[in-house]
Design an enzyme around this catalytic site. Sequence first.
Site, PDB file in Angstrom:
ATOM      1  N   SER A 163       1.100  -0.822  -0.009  1.00  0.00           N
ATOM      2  CA  SER A 163       0.120   0.303  -0.123  1.00  0.00           C
ATOM      3  C   SER A 163       0.863   1.256   0.048  1.00  0.00           C
ATOM      4  O   SER A 163       1.809   1.695  -1.160  1.00  0.00           O
ATOM      5  CB  SER A 163      -0.771  -0.453   1.167  1.00  0.00           C
ATOM      6  OG  SER A 163      -1.871   1.071   1.041  1.00  0.00           O
ATOM      7  N   ASP A 258     -10.719  -3.570  -4.257  1.00  0.00           N
ATOM      8  CA  ASP A 258      -9.076  -2.519  -3.791  1.00  0.00           C
ATOM      9  C   ASP A 258      -9.635  -1.069  -4.764  1.00  0.00           C
ATOM     10  O   ASP A 258      -8.663  -1.223  -5.940  1.00  0.00           O
ATOM     11  CB  ASP A 258      -7.932  -2.967  -3.965  1.00  0.00           C
ATOM     12  CG  ASP A 258      -7.020  -2.573  -3.726  1.00  0.00           C
ATOM     13  OD1 ASP A 258      -6.838  -0.927  -3.453  1.00  0.00           O
ATOM     14  OD2 ASP A 258      -5.864  -2.187  -3.779  1.00  0.00           O
ATOM     15  N   HIS A 288      -8.417  -4.889  -0.455  1.00  0.00           N
ATOM     16  CA  HIS A 288      -7.272  -3.913  -0.011  1.00  0.00           C
ATOM     17  C   HIS A 288      -7.073  -4.843   1.402  1.00  0.00           C
ATOM     18  O   HIS A 288      -7.789  -4.798   2.010  1.00  0.00           O
ATOM     19  CB  HIS A 288      -7.064  -2.268  -0.531  1.00  0.00           C
ATOM     20  CG  HIS A 288      -6.169  -1.558   0.542  1.00  0.00           C
ATOM     21  ND1 HIS A 288      -5.202  -1.416  -1.500  1.00  0.00           N
ATOM     22  CD2 HIS A 288      -5.344  -1.721   0.859  1.00  0.00           C
ATOM     23  CE1 HIS A 288      -4.131  -0.970  -0.848  1.00  0.00           C
ATOM     24  NE2 HIS A 288      -4.056  -1.124   0.915  1.00  0.00           N
TER      25      HIS A 288
END
Length: 315
Positions: A163, A258, A288
């Site tokens: 991320s 996501d 995610h």
Amino acid sequence: MPVTLDADAAAVYKAFQEAGRPAYETLTPAEARAYYLAARLVTNPEPPPLADVRDLGIPAPHGAIPARLYRPHPVRLVGGLAPALVFFHGGGWVIGNLESHDVVCRTLAQAGELIVISIDYRLAPEHKFPAAVDDAVTATQWVADSAASLGIDATRLSVGGDSAGGNLAAVVAISARDGQGPALAGQVLIYPATDFAMAHPSHSEPETSVLLTHSVIRWFRDHYLTGAADIHDWRASPAKAETLIGLPPAYVLTAGADPLRDEGDEYARRLQEAGVPVTHRNFPGQFHGFFTMGKLLQQANVAANDIGAWLKQTI
């Protein structure tokens, strides 16, 4: 595009909803950090035992950057030195630390049979962009400079993260290519944030607003960036880099549910078009953040083993 969560991912999402999980954008950064750290006890698998785990302090102009070294057994040695992965944790540049990703780093060290060094870069909003970038670049250069004393082969050094950490890894790879860091052997980008313009379709599809919601992404962005101009700075949005030619081999992981899915897919495609060797793995039924949830989601363990195999082959 239509998204159907895997059965276990749907069950985890339902459990979070029924538990009354507070939205991060309703919390202060300090509250969000505490909540994120506590959640790891529910989602992380048992930490695999390693041969050596120790904390480090990396010199920087503002003071030492905390870091943690993970050495597994066995480890792949050439001339007594091991390959290494410099890892940047996720958390939207606002939350997360060495502890939140301790199990992830242990798992990657074990799966890849290499040393992992986790970097506790400065967080926003106390330290806005580009503080995290500066720490990531400084830390990577220090690891390269200190490689021999750490038991690391500097010619087999890679970067990675999930991320926000994937964003930092991508930025460090570009910076290193352009002479602001060591030559890198690889980059592991786990559902990376690559474009703060947030204009890709997955940023507005209802099906992708799972755990990492569209509103919390904006909360992270507003805490991290100093203003709208930062969106176009490649150090914040690596997709804005003038060219991706000459970057190290990449492993890019994306998830179907996501908001960052499409920008990750596009970044992988653009790397390939630039002649970079790319392994792109998509997990269409996951959301995610799933990668850190190996206690609850088997696909997280599948992904970790896949990354480990790629690292063994690449560095």
